[in-house]
Motif scaffolding. Structure first.
Motif, PDB file in Angstrom:
ATOM      1  N   MET B 240     -97.181  52.755  -1.778  1.00  0.00           N
ATOM      2  CA  MET B 240     -96.915  54.029  -2.436  1.00  0.00           C
ATOM      3  C   MET B 240     -97.490  54.031  -3.843  1.00  0.00           C
ATOM      4  O   MET B 240     -98.114  54.991  -4.294  1.00  0.00           O
ATOM      5  CB  MET B 240     -95.399  54.167  -2.527  1.00  0.00           C
ATOM      6  N   ARG B 241     -97.288  52.897  -4.502  1.00  0.00           N
ATOM      7  CA  ARG B 241     -97.749  52.780  -5.887  1.00  0.00           C
ATOM      8  C   ARG B 241     -99.268  52.895  -5.958  1.00  0.00           C
ATOM      9  O   ARG B 241     -99.799  53.657  -6.765  1.00  0.00           O
ATOM     10  CB  ARG B 241     -97.278  51.436  -6.428  1.00  0.00           C
ATOM     11  N   ARG B 243    -101.200  54.272  -3.853  1.00  0.00           N
ATOM     12  CA  ARG B 243    -101.618  55.620  -3.477  1.00  0.00           C
ATOM     13  C   ARG B 243    -101.438  56.578  -4.654  1.00  0.00           C
ATOM     14  O   ARG B 243    -102.316  57.381  -4.975  1.00  0.00           O
ATOM     15  CB  ARG B 243    -100.790  56.091  -2.294  1.00  0.00           C
ATOM     16  N   LEU B 244    -100.276  56.457  -5.311  1.00  0.00           N
ATOM     17  CA  LEU B 244    -100.006  57.359  -6.427  1.00  0.00           C
ATOM     18  C   LEU B 244    -100.984  57.128  -7.562  1.00  0.00           C
ATOM     19  O   LEU B 244    -101.475  58.078  -8.170  1.00  0.00           O
ATOM     20  CB  LEU B 244     -98.572  57.163  -6.911  1.00  0.00           C
ATOM     21  N   SER B 247    -104.209  58.714  -6.694  1.00  0.00           N
ATOM     22  CA  SER B 247    -104.207  60.177  -6.798  1.00  0.00           C
ATOM     23  C   SER B 247    -104.153  60.610  -8.258  1.00  0.00           C
ATOM     24  O   SER B 247    -104.749  61.608  -8.642  1.00  0.00           O
ATOM     25  CB  SER B 247    -103.025  60.761  -6.029  1.00  0.00           C
ATOM     26  N   THR B 250    -107.603  60.596  -9.618  1.00  0.00           N
ATOM     27  CA  THR B 250    -108.404  61.767  -9.226  1.00  0.00           C
ATOM     28  C   THR B 250    -107.986  62.991 -10.017  1.00  0.00           C
ATOM     29  O   THR B 250    -108.820  63.790 -10.417  1.00  0.00           O
ATOM     30  CB  THR B 250    -108.259  62.067  -7.729  1.00  0.00           C
ATOM     31  N   PRO B 291    -107.101  72.354  -6.791  1.00  0.00           N
ATOM     32  CA  PRO B 291    -106.627  71.776  -5.512  1.00  0.00           C
ATOM     33  C   PRO B 291    -105.395  70.905  -5.726  1.00  0.00           C
ATOM     34  O   PRO B 291    -104.482  70.910  -4.908  1.00  0.00           O
ATOM     35  CB  PRO B 291    -107.817  70.934  -5.041  1.00  0.00           C
ATOM     36  N   GLU B 295    -101.913  71.448  -3.973  1.00  0.00           N
ATOM     37  CA  GLU B 295    -101.360  70.372  -3.147  1.00  0.00           C
ATOM     38  C   GLU B 295     -99.906  70.106  -3.521  1.00  0.00           C
ATOM     39  O   GLU B 295     -99.037  69.940  -2.673  1.00  0.00           O
ATOM     40  CB  GLU B 295    -102.188  69.114  -3.350  1.00  0.00           C
ATOM     41  N   GLU B 296     -99.661  70.107  -4.821  1.00  0.00           N
ATOM     42  CA  GLU B 296     -98.291  69.900  -5.284  1.00  0.00           C
ATOM     43  C   GLU B 296     -97.377  70.996  -4.751  1.00  0.00           C
ATOM     44  O   GLU B 296     -96.270  70.759  -4.303  1.00  0.00           O
ATOM     45  CB  GLU B 296     -98.241  69.873  -6.808  1.00  0.00           C
ATOM     46  N   ASP B 299     -96.697  70.445  -1.186  1.00  0.00           N
ATOM     47  CA  ASP B 299     -95.698  69.380  -1.022  1.00  0.00           C
ATOM     48  C   ASP B 299     -94.299  69.907  -1.290  1.00  0.00           C
ATOM     49  O   ASP B 299     -93.346  69.601  -0.578  1.00  0.00           O
ATOM     50  CB  ASP B 299     -95.997  68.231  -1.990  1.00  0.00           C
ATOM     51  N   GLU B 300     -94.225  70.726  -2.359  1.00  0.00           N
ATOM     52  CA  GLU B 300     -92.925  71.267  -2.737  1.00  0.00           C
ATOM     53  C   GLU B 300     -92.357  72.127  -1.600  1.00  0.00           C
ATOM     54  O   GLU B 300     -91.196  72.017  -1.226  1.00  0.00           O
ATOM     55  CB  GLU B 300     -93.112  72.122  -3.986  1.00  0.00           C
ATOM     56  N   ALA B 303     -91.254  70.142   1.300  1.00  0.00           N
ATOM     57  CA  ALA B 303     -90.043  69.361   1.076  1.00  0.00           C
ATOM     58  C   ALA B 303     -88.785  70.201   1.263  1.00  0.00           C
ATOM     59  O   ALA B 303     -87.686  69.680   1.273  1.00  0.00           O
ATOM     60  CB  ALA B 303     -90.065  68.760  -0.335  1.00  0.00           C
ATOM     61  N   ASP B 305     -85.918  72.610   2.980  1.00  0.00           N
ATOM     62  CA  ASP B 305     -85.129  72.334   4.183  1.00  0.00           C
ATOM     63  C   ASP B 305     -85.712  72.973   5.440  1.00  0.00           C
ATOM     64  O   ASP B 305     -85.494  72.497   6.535  1.00  0.00           O
ATOM     65  CB  ASP B 305     -83.684  72.836   3.994  1.00  0.00           C
TER      66      ASP B 305
END
Lengths: 262, 533
Positions: B240-241, B243-244, B247, B250, B291, B295-296, B299-300, B303, B305
């Motif tokens: 994860m680290r 990957r983050l 990103s 970028t 972008p 993307e954020e 994701d939001e 996420a 429900d």
């Protein structure tokens, strides 16, 4: 954009390494996963069943002695029925579990993970004979040890697998931490990992947990105990907690004390 | 120890699952592991055989006793393999002394009979722990895995035994019957050669089982450490680290690109506005420009429900379980209570209601029997309805308007307007021309037509000639218009016609003439009688 999406793709199952999982996809497109059981627990489960059967036969033998030759005949009949139908009856009527399998939380299912029926059960138990050859389940042990899904010959013939009946892990008490919404960009697997860390907080040592939390410093922006507490908070949020519980009145105070101490 | 290169899927497992995983790995590396176990062991075995050729039993006992020493090398290789380092046999064998550098003596002396050997040995080989540190560590690791490790040991011992006996049984079964070897002296004489052979087989079986035992114990140890140290989380957090961080790089790189991007889009927008006067509706999320931002946002949204509907099903259940929760209607409850009362006599009510179920069952059965009896009576009544009706003398009154008169019966046209005016003259004319069949047919047809139109006989499509005659006979009892002469005539005519039609036996001339005369009497006199009053 393309770069990030490529790195964000879920890991290929082949890359995650060897495992004892049995995965199938239903026609509806649902992936089902089961953990197949290997030779050691299966041998032990068989031994438990053998013990129960012997016990029944012993008791029957003692009680049928009064009946003389008729008793011997009855006893032989009973031993025949027990040998061949004890597993069949239990497997079909008790959700794939003989008492021995139940002791090790194993269960027989069809290889499409549906409950086992009369046909497959009779088939796999009749072929015990083939597995027994030439002595003491020699063929069965070899077949189980060499097969990808630990199937004995009877299992191959009947199209069945023995899987662990998964027991839902009882989650212990969750750590006291104020639920915090997770930061952006967390994938499903990431969320699961954080939830897992939260749930295992009782099992793992505090130092190890902090070590793990430090790995996620870029995510939480905090280090040490604060980072861990933030992760616990995210975990609790992901588990559905949205606001501090009633006993939070005291609980929210307690985390501040170590901070002061530090 | 580089966890990223772990060859197995790290996840918390039950101890049995860890053992299973060990079996799987042992199968994969079986050949090398067996070779590594067998090579030193066979060397020792051969040496012992050369030095003490008379004591094969002691040789195999020595091998058995030295098992922990031989297992070290496969274990070392297994630990390398687990982290993706392969090692060829030559290189591995050169590590033999290093693998056995520590506490080998303990393992072949006071720890030899330990039941948790396969689980404990990795502690020495991988962690180099000894003394008090080893003891505390072992007690921690044993807390959950000791019983599984012991059972693994017990199963291993038995499997080894079964396999040795099985190999011998297999050899015995595969020998042709024709050989007729006298076995008893061979077994009893305890020849030295035979003992060496059987011990050699035992050695091979030990070598074959050893990888499974070693790997299963090793994976049990690894499984315990995965649980205690959360290797799975560490692996995932590391991924994860990276990957983050990737990103973030970028996104940090992106501003320059964004600037050019906005510039071009601005130009396009100006162009668009210039080209067309149509107002372009502004996008809903005007602030999403890059972008990364979009993307954020995605994701939001993901996420939320709405996108997370998960169900945990731990057991099979019936699909439709709502219907099972439905409350019983009141009438059913009343019925049940009544049924319970049915089966119970007054004496039984005095008794304790211990067998509360049985009165209910008895009541239900009683009710079912009553229903069955009633159904039987109804069925019998329905089945014999015609007989009962005639017994009661009841004849359904049909109104002539309602009755659907048939136009043809067994292929004959029975409409009265299809008949010639003078039937008998026509019949006799046809008869004389030799058309006997047509003549008889006309006479019979005319009779039917008259019976239908004037006497309201209820002939139907499905009736046969005999049934028609029967019907006329039956109706004659209730209808006074149908005189006995007519009935008798119709019976005679029917049989004559049947003979003509099916047996091709024409009646005699006189007989036909008599029939014609009778026809005239029966129908025309009746007609005259009807008309005259």
């Amino acid at each position: 954009m393309h770069d990030t999406s490529a790195s964000a793709a879920p890991p290929n199952p082949d890359e995650t390494g060897l495992d004892t999982l049995y995965q199938i996809e239903t026609p509806e497109g649902i992936d089902l996963t089961a953990q197949v059981a290997g030779p050691v627990p299966r041998i032990l489960a068989y031994t438990v069943d053998l013990f129960y059967r012997s016990l029944i036969l012993l008791v029957l033998g003692i009680t049928l002695r009064v009946a003389g030759n008729t008793g011997i005949g009855l006893w032989l009949l009973c031993s025949f029925l027990l040998e061949w139908f004890y597993p069949v009856l239990f497997e079909v009527l008790r959700r794939g579990q003989t008492p021995g399998k139940q002791a090790f939380s194993l269960a027989v299912v069809n290889d499409n993970l549906t409950p086992i029926g009369w046909g497959p059960s009779i088939m796999r138990n009749l072929l015990r004979f083939a597995d027994f050859l030439p002595f003491g389940y020699f063929a069965g042990i070899l077949s189980m040890s060499c097969g990808r899904y630990f199937q004995r010959l009877g299992d191959y013939a009947a199209g069945t697998v023995v899987v662990y009946r998964e027991q839902v892990a009882k989650t212990g008490e969750l750590p006291d931490a104020a639920p915090t919404p997770p930061p952006r960009g967390l994938q499903l697997a990431d969320q699961q990992a954080i939830v897992s860390l939260t749930e295992r907080s009782n099992v793992l040592s505090r130092a190890r947990q902090q070590e793990l939390a430090d790995l996620l410093e870029p995510v939480t922006g905090l280090s040490g105990d604060d980072g861990l507490r933030r992760l616990h908070g995210i975990g609790r949020w992901l588990l559905g907690a949205r606001r501090p519980q009633q006993n939070k009145a005291t609980a929210t105070n307690t985390p501040t004390q170590p901070e002061v101490a530090q | 120890m580089n966890l990223d290169r772990l060859a197995v899927n790290a996840r918390p497992r039950s101890s049995w699952e860890s053992v299973d995983l060990g079996i799987l790995l042992a199968r994969r590396h079986w050949l090398q592991m067996t070779a590594l176990w067998l090579f030193p062991a066979a060397l020792v075995f051969l040496l012992l055989g050369l030095i003490f050729p008379d004591s094969p039993g002691w040789a195999i006992f020595a091998i058995w006793w030295l098992k922990p020493v031989f297992e070290r090398l496969p274990l070392l290789v297994a630990s390398r393999q687990l982290f993706g380092e392969s090692m060829d046999n030559r290189e591995a064998l050169s590590h033999f002394r290093r693998a056995n550098a520590r506490d080998w003596f303990a393992w072949i002396s006071w720890r030899r009979l330990s039941f948790t050997r396969a689980f404990d040995m990795p502690l020495t080989v991988l962690e180099n722990a000894s003394g008090r540190a080893r003891a505390t560590r072992l007690s921690l690791l044993h807390r959950k895995a000791a019983s599984t490790a012991s059972w693994l040991h017990i199963v291993g011992v038995h499997v080894e035994m079964i396999l040795s006996l099985g190999v011998m049984a297999l050899v015995y079964m595969l020998l042709p019957e024709q050989l007729e070897i006298d076995w008893l002296p061979l077994i009893n004489s305890n020849t030295l050669l035979l003992s060496w052979i059987s011990n050699g087989v035992s050695l091979l079986v030990m070598a074959a089982v050893a990888p499974f035992y070693v790997y299963a114990g090793f994976m049990l140890y690894i499984g315990r450490r995965v649980e205690l140290e959360a290797w799975d989380l560490e692996i995932h957090f590391r991924k994860m680290r990276t990957r983050l961080e990737a990103s973030q790089k970028t996104t940090r790189r992106s501003p320059a690109g964004v600037r050019t991007g906005t510039a071009t889009s601005l130009l396009c927008a100006i162009g668009l506005i210039l080209c067309s006067t149509i107002a372009v509706p502004p996008p809903a999320q005007a602030d999403v420009a890059t972008p990364a931002q979009s993307e954020e946002l995605i994701d939001e949204v993901l996420a939320e429900d709405n996108f997370h509907r998960r169900e945990l099903q731990s057991r099979w259940r019936l699909k439709e379980f709502k219907s099972r929760e439905r409350a019983f209607p009141q009438w059913l409850i009343n019925l049940m209570e009544w049924l319970e009362g049915l089966g119970r006599d007054d004496d039984e009510q005095v008794e304790e209601n211990a067998g509360e179920l049985w009165p209910l069952v008895a009541g239900i059965i009683e009710l079912l029997l009553w229903i069955a009896a009633a159904a039987l009576i109804m069925f019998l009544l329905w089945y014999f309805r015609h007989h009962l009706r005639s017994l009661a003398g009841y004849r359904p009154q049909r109104k002539s308007a309602e009755v659907q008169r048939p136009e043809t019966l067994f292929g004959l046209d029975v409409r009265s307007d299809s008949l010639p005016d003078d039937v008998t003259a026509e019949v006799l004319k046809l008869w004389r021309c030799g058309a006997q069949r047509e003549a008889m047919g006309l006479l019979y047809r005319a009779s039917l037509a008259n019976l239908i139109s004037r006497f309201d006989c209820a002939f139907e499509d499905h009736h046969t000639e005999a049934e028609c005659a029967q019907l006329v006979r039956e109706e004659a009892t209730q209808d006074p218009r149908l005189q006995p002469a007519l009935v008798q005539f119709f019976g005679l005519l029917t049989t004559t016609w049947q003979r003509q039609a099916y047996a091709h036996r024409p009646p005699a001339n006189t007989q036909l003439e008599t029939l014609c005369r009778q026809w005239q009497q029966v129908f025309h006199e009746g007609q005259a009688g009807e008309k005259s009053p």
